[in-house]
Design a protein around this motif. Structure first.
Motif, PDB file in Angstrom:
ATOM      1  N   LEU A 148      14.463  -6.362  -8.475  1.00 58.75           N
ATOM      2  CA  LEU A 148      13.167  -5.678  -8.482  1.00 58.75           C
ATOM      3  C   LEU A 148      12.700  -5.537  -7.040  1.00 58.75           C
ATOM      4  CD1 LEU A 148      13.175  -7.967 -10.981  1.00 58.75           C
ATOM      5  CD2 LEU A 148      11.030  -6.851 -11.452  1.00 58.75           C
ATOM      6  N   ASP A 149      12.580  -4.323  -6.576  1.00 54.76           N
ATOM      7  CA  ASP A 149      12.035  -4.086  -5.241  1.00 54.76           C
ATOM      8  C   ASP A 149      10.538  -3.835  -5.437  1.00 54.76           C
ATOM      9  OD1 ASP A 149      11.940  -3.464  -2.467  1.00 54.76           O
ATOM     10  OD2 ASP A 149      13.960  -2.631  -2.619  1.00 54.76           O
ATOM     11  N   ILE A 150       9.722  -4.752  -4.908  1.00 58.12           N
ATOM     12  CA  ILE A 150       8.279  -4.719  -5.179  1.00 58.12           C
ATOM     13  C   ILE A 150       7.519  -4.421  -3.885  1.00 58.12           C
ATOM     14  CG2 ILE A 150       6.298  -6.156  -5.941  1.00 58.12           C
ATOM     15  CD1 ILE A 150       8.306  -5.767  -8.187  1.00 58.12           C
ATOM     16  N   TRP A 151       6.487  -3.583  -3.959  1.00 60.43           N
ATOM     17  CA  TRP A 151       5.587  -3.406  -2.819  1.00 60.43           C
ATOM     18  C   TRP A 151       4.194  -3.040  -3.300  1.00 60.43           C
ATOM     19  CZ3 TRP A 151       8.933   0.265  -4.481  1.00 60.43           C
ATOM     20  CH2 TRP A 151       8.573   1.613  -4.473  1.00 60.43           C
ATOM     21  N   GLN A 152       3.199  -3.448  -2.552  1.00 66.51           N
ATOM     22  CA  GLN A 152       1.820  -3.134  -2.930  1.00 66.51           C
ATOM     23  C   GLN A 152       0.927  -3.144  -1.691  1.00 66.51           C
ATOM     24  OE1 GLN A 152       1.202  -6.926  -5.412  1.00 66.51           O
ATOM     25  NE2 GLN A 152      -0.764  -6.778  -4.321  1.00 66.51           N
ATOM     26  N   ALA A 153      -0.267  -2.597  -1.835  1.00 70.89           N
ATOM     27  CA  ALA A 153      -1.215  -2.554  -0.721  1.00 70.89           C
ATOM     28  C   ALA A 153      -1.874  -3.918  -0.548  1.00 70.89           C
ATOM     29  CB  ALA A 153      -2.276  -1.494  -0.986  1.00 70.89           C
ATOM     30  N   ARG A 154      -2.423  -4.159   0.665  1.00 68.64           N
ATOM     31  CA  ARG A 154      -3.199  -5.380   0.906  1.00 68.64           C
ATOM     32  C   ARG A 154      -4.558  -5.259   0.211  1.00 68.64           C
ATOM     33  NH1 ARG A 154      -2.354  -4.579   7.111  1.00 68.64           N
ATOM     34  NH2 ARG A 154      -4.349  -3.556   6.764  1.00 68.64           N
ATOM     35  N   ALA A 155      -5.334  -6.346   0.303  1.00 66.20           N
ATOM     36  CA  ALA A 155      -6.635  -6.368  -0.376  1.00 66.20           C
ATOM     37  C   ALA A 155      -7.574  -5.270   0.143  1.00 66.20           C
ATOM     38  CB  ALA A 155      -7.281  -7.728  -0.185  1.00 66.20           C
ATOM     39  N   ASP A 156      -7.345  -4.789   1.377  1.00 65.43           N
ATOM     40  CA  ASP A 156      -8.215  -3.725   1.896  1.00 65.43           C
ATOM     41  C   ASP A 156      -7.709  -2.328   1.503  1.00 65.43           C
ATOM     42  OD1 ASP A 156      -5.951  -3.631   3.468  1.00 65.43           O
ATOM     43  OD2 ASP A 156      -7.001  -3.710   5.387  1.00 65.43           O
ATOM     44  N   GLY A 157      -6.676  -2.277   0.661  1.00 63.99           N
ATOM     45  CA  GLY A 157      -6.191  -0.986   0.183  1.00 63.99           C
ATOM     46  C   GLY A 157      -5.273  -0.279   1.164  1.00 63.99           C
ATOM     47  N   ILE A 158      -4.847  -0.991   2.198  1.00 59.06           N
ATOM     48  CA  ILE A 158      -3.985  -0.397   3.221  1.00 59.06           C
ATOM     49  C   ILE A 158      -2.590  -1.011   3.071  1.00 59.06           C
ATOM     50  CG2 ILE A 158      -3.650  -0.141   5.722  1.00 59.06           C
ATOM     51  CD1 ILE A 158      -6.187   1.243   4.944  1.00 59.06           C
ATOM     52  N   TYR A 159      -1.541  -0.188   3.203  1.00 58.79           N
ATOM     53  CA  TYR A 159      -0.170  -0.711   3.182  1.00 58.79           C
ATOM     54  C   TYR A 159       0.208  -1.215   4.569  1.00 58.79           C
ATOM     55  CZ  TYR A 159       0.846   0.845  -1.520  1.00 58.79           C
ATOM     56  OH  TYR A 159       0.854   0.975  -2.885  1.00 58.79           O
ATOM     57  N   GLN A 162       1.106   1.142   7.328  1.00 57.75           N
ATOM     58  CA  GLN A 162       0.085   1.999   7.919  1.00 57.75           C
ATOM     59  C   GLN A 162      -0.470   1.410   9.208  1.00 57.75           C
ATOM     60  OE1 GLN A 162      -1.892   2.463   3.795  1.00 57.75           O
ATOM     61  NE2 GLN A 162      -2.504   4.327   4.839  1.00 57.75           N
ATOM     62  N   THR A 163      -0.314   0.089   9.379  1.00 57.45           N
ATOM     63  CA  THR A 163      -0.955  -0.529  10.556  1.00 57.45           C
ATOM     64  C   THR A 163      -0.032  -1.424  11.362  1.00 57.45           C
ATOM     65  OG1 THR A 163      -1.690  -2.353   9.164  1.00 57.45           O
ATOM     66  CG2 THR A 163      -3.280  -0.570   9.557  1.00 57.45           C
ATOM     67  N   SER A 164       1.166  -1.726  10.857  1.00 50.23           N
ATOM     68  CA  SER A 164       1.946  -2.752  11.544  1.00 50.23           C
ATOM     69  C   SER A 164       3.432  -2.558  11.295  1.00 50.23           C
ATOM     70  CB  SER A 164       1.461  -4.115  11.020  1.00 50.23           C
ATOM     71  OG  SER A 164       2.505  -5.010  10.864  1.00 50.23           O
ATOM     72  N   ASP A 165       4.245  -3.270  12.101  1.00 51.74           N
ATOM     73  CA  ASP A 165       5.692  -3.228  11.878  1.00 51.74           C
ATOM     74  C   ASP A 165       6.144  -4.377  10.991  1.00 51.74           C
ATOM     75  OD1 ASP A 165       6.150  -0.978  13.371  1.00 51.74           O
ATOM     76  OD2 ASP A 165       6.321  -2.103  15.246  1.00 51.74           O
ATOM     77  N   GLU A 166       5.226  -5.291  10.695  1.00 55.13           N
ATOM     78  CA  GLU A 166       5.585  -6.464   9.884  1.00 55.13           C
ATOM     79  C   GLU A 166       5.423  -6.127   8.399  1.00 55.13           C
ATOM     80  OE1 GLU A 166       6.727  -9.276  11.230  1.00 55.13           O
ATOM     81  OE2 GLU A 166       6.504  -8.309  13.190  1.00 55.13           O
ATOM     82  N   PHE A 167       6.442  -6.475   7.620  1.00 51.90           N
ATOM     83  CA  PHE A 167       6.331  -6.284   6.168  1.00 51.90           C
ATOM     84  C   PHE A 167       5.319  -7.262   5.580  1.00 51.90           C
ATOM     85  CE2 PHE A 167      10.794  -4.409   5.081  1.00 51.90           C
ATOM     86  CZ  PHE A 167      10.404  -3.213   5.666  1.00 51.90           C
ATOM     87  N   GLU A 168       4.574  -6.800   4.604  1.00 50.94           N
ATOM     88  CA  GLU A 168       3.572  -7.647   3.958  1.00 50.94           C
ATOM     89  C   GLU A 168       3.510  -7.256   2.485  1.00 50.94           C
ATOM     90  OE1 GLU A 168       0.117  -7.532   6.487  1.00 50.94           O
ATOM     91  OE2 GLU A 168      -1.078  -8.579   4.983  1.00 50.94           O
ATOM     92  N   LEU A 169       3.456  -8.231   1.608  1.00 45.90           N
ATOM     93  CA  LEU A 169       3.378  -8.003   0.162  1.00 45.90           C
ATOM     94  C   LEU A 169       4.501  -7.088  -0.340  1.00 45.90           C
ATOM     95  CD1 LEU A 169      -0.484  -7.725  -0.348  1.00 45.90           C
ATOM     96  CD2 LEU A 169       0.988  -9.700  -0.712  1.00 45.90           C
ATOM     97  N   ARG A 170       5.694  -7.383   0.147  1.00 42.28           N
ATOM     98  CA  ARG A 170       6.903  -6.680  -0.302  1.00 42.28           C
ATOM     99  C   ARG A 170       7.975  -7.703  -0.546  1.00 42.28           C
ATOM    100  NH1 ARG A 170       7.261  -1.223   1.379  1.00 42.28           N
ATOM    101  NH2 ARG A 170       5.365  -0.814   2.533  1.00 42.28           N
ATOM    102  N   ILE A 219      10.860  -0.885  -8.034  1.00 40.70           N
ATOM    103  CA  ILE A 219      12.115  -0.166  -8.314  1.00 40.70           C
ATOM    104  C   ILE A 219      13.022  -1.213  -8.945  1.00 40.70           C
ATOM    105  CG2 ILE A 219      14.101   1.075  -7.378  1.00 40.70           C
ATOM    106  CD1 ILE A 219      12.396   1.937  -5.023  1.00 40.70           C
ATOM    107  N   VAL A 220      13.406  -0.982 -10.180  1.00 42.77           N
ATOM    108  CA  VAL A 220      14.197  -1.983 -10.897  1.00 42.77           C
ATOM    109  C   VAL A 220      15.601  -1.426 -11.107  1.00 42.77           C
ATOM    110  CG1 VAL A 220      14.277  -3.495 -12.917  1.00 42.77           C
ATOM    111  CG2 VAL A 220      12.074  -2.667 -12.066  1.00 42.77           C
ATOM    112  N   SER A 221      16.592  -2.212 -10.701  1.00 40.49           N
ATOM    113  CA  SER A 221      17.966  -1.709 -10.805  1.00 40.49           C
ATOM    114  C   SER A 221      18.931  -2.819 -11.190  1.00 40.49           C
ATOM    115  CB  SER A 221      18.393  -1.074  -9.479  1.00 40.49           C
ATOM    116  OG  SER A 221      18.129  -1.945  -8.419  1.00 40.49           O
ATOM    117  N   ALA A 222      20.023  -2.415 -11.778  1.00 40.02           N
ATOM    118  CA  ALA A 222      21.100  -3.346 -12.136  1.00 40.02           C
ATOM    119  C   ALA A 222      22.348  -2.511 -12.389  1.00 40.02           C
ATOM    120  CB  ALA A 222      20.731  -4.133 -13.397  1.00 40.02           C
ATOM    121  N   PRO A 223      23.525  -3.047 -12.043  1.00 42.57           N
ATOM    122  CA  PRO A 223      24.756  -2.288 -12.270  1.00 42.57           C
ATOM    123  C   PRO A 223      24.893  -1.916 -13.749  1.00 42.57           C
ATOM    124  CG  PRO A 223      25.189  -4.276 -10.983  1.00 42.57           C
ATOM    125  CD  PRO A 223      23.763  -4.365 -11.439  1.00 42.57           C
TER     126      PRO A 223
END
Ligand code: BEZ
Ligand code: FE
Length: 303
Positions: A148-159, A162-170, A219-223
């Protein structure tokens, strides 16, 4: 041939496509030219209006960079993304429905096992949530090791992107050998689509709102199974009926409940956490389907 008129120009342009070798590309170009010309005739497009259109498309292109994908956003707000999803993913009964990828997917998120903590390194706190469920075939057979590839916005509604090179909540969360998955995250909140570009100007011109109902992406995947690009929305969200990108499906609305004290303790969650149980069901792979979908995801995505 010369001296084309409103009545003869379309056929002349289509005739010049005859050298295209790939039949599918030829079909797409032919239809595109015919529809574009019909559109111009339908609205009796003036030269000034078409120049405005060109300025708009130029601005959309100029807004794009390695992290910002204004063309995906344009496709999303025009409903074209969901139209292609609807055409290509007529969900087989019992399988999880597909929805838009959106502009904020990124390859290469950290991999987690059962119970992994996607809040690691988060710059902003939210309501803690234990997300868990099963990945099965559409007829209920567990799929061990599904990803499961998971991603979501931060609490301020920003991904993060949009603001950084560091992955967050993924994270890439791997299901265990019973097809069960679990991870720690924050409850998503509704947010605005990016409004600081030409697509924002377009949405403002319509007078419509520009909000997306709260969701996490998956994104959910399996062979051996068709990959599904989807969302899990939040029951009760005020924007479920007016999503700016038309992506809501009833079957994708999840219930957030209070997590029991014993469960919280067992899973290392704070006392007042929530839980979301959501099961993903995959259809068996069809030759070619998975490949096509993957290609779209890979080329659309910011990486
Ligand atoms: C998103 O959910 O990340 C998204 C999708 C379409 C447009 C903007 C954002
Ligand atoms: Fe999103």
């Amino acid at each position: 041939m010369r001296q084309f008129t409103e009545d003869t120009l379309t056929d002349a342009v289509v005739a010049r496509l005859k050298g295209i070798k790939n039949p599918r590309f030829k079909q797409i170009m032919t239809s595109l030219i015919r529809h574009l010309h019909a559109f111009a005739k339908d609205v009796q497009l003036t030269e000034e209006e078409w120049f405005e259109g060109i300025k708009f498309l130029t601005a959309v292109g100029q807004k794009c960079d390695a992290k910002r994908q204004e063309f995906i956003l344009l496709s999303d707000v025009l409903g074209l993304s969901m139209m292609t999803v609807a055409i290509n993913h007529k969900t087989e009964p019992g399988a999880t429905e597909a929805t838009v990828l959106g502009p904020f997917f990124a390859h290469g998120a950290k991999e987690f096992g059962y119970g992994g903590d996607l809040r690691e390194g988060a710059t902003m706190k939210g309501e803690d949530v234990w997300v868990h469920g099963r990945v099965t075939s559409k007829d209920g057979k567990p799929i061990p090791g599904a990803m499961l590839d998971i991603w979501q916005a931060r609490a301020d509604g920003i991904y993060d992107l949009q603001t950084s090179d560091e992955f967050e909540l993924r994270g890439r969360v791997k299901a265990n050998d019973k097809g069960e998955y679990a991870f720690k995250s924050y409850k998503p909140k509704f947010y605005s689509i990016p409004m600081d570009g030409p697509v924002g100007d377009l949405v403002r011109a319509t007078g419509n709102h520009h909000m997306r109902p709260a969701h996490m992406h998956a994104i959910v995947s399996a062979p051996g199974y068709q990959q599904v690009i989807t969302h899990v929305f939040v029951e009760g969200d005020p924007y479920l009926d007016g999503d700016a990108v038309y992506a809501v499906k009833n079957s994708l609305v999840g219930k957030y409940r209070k997590l029991g004290a014993a469960e919280a303790k067992k899973n290392g969650m704070p006392e007042k956490s929530l839980e979301l149980e959501f099961n993903f069901k995959l259809s068996p792979d069809r030759v070619g389907a998975k490949k096509a979908r993957k290609k779209i995801a890979a080329s659309d995505a910011v990486a």
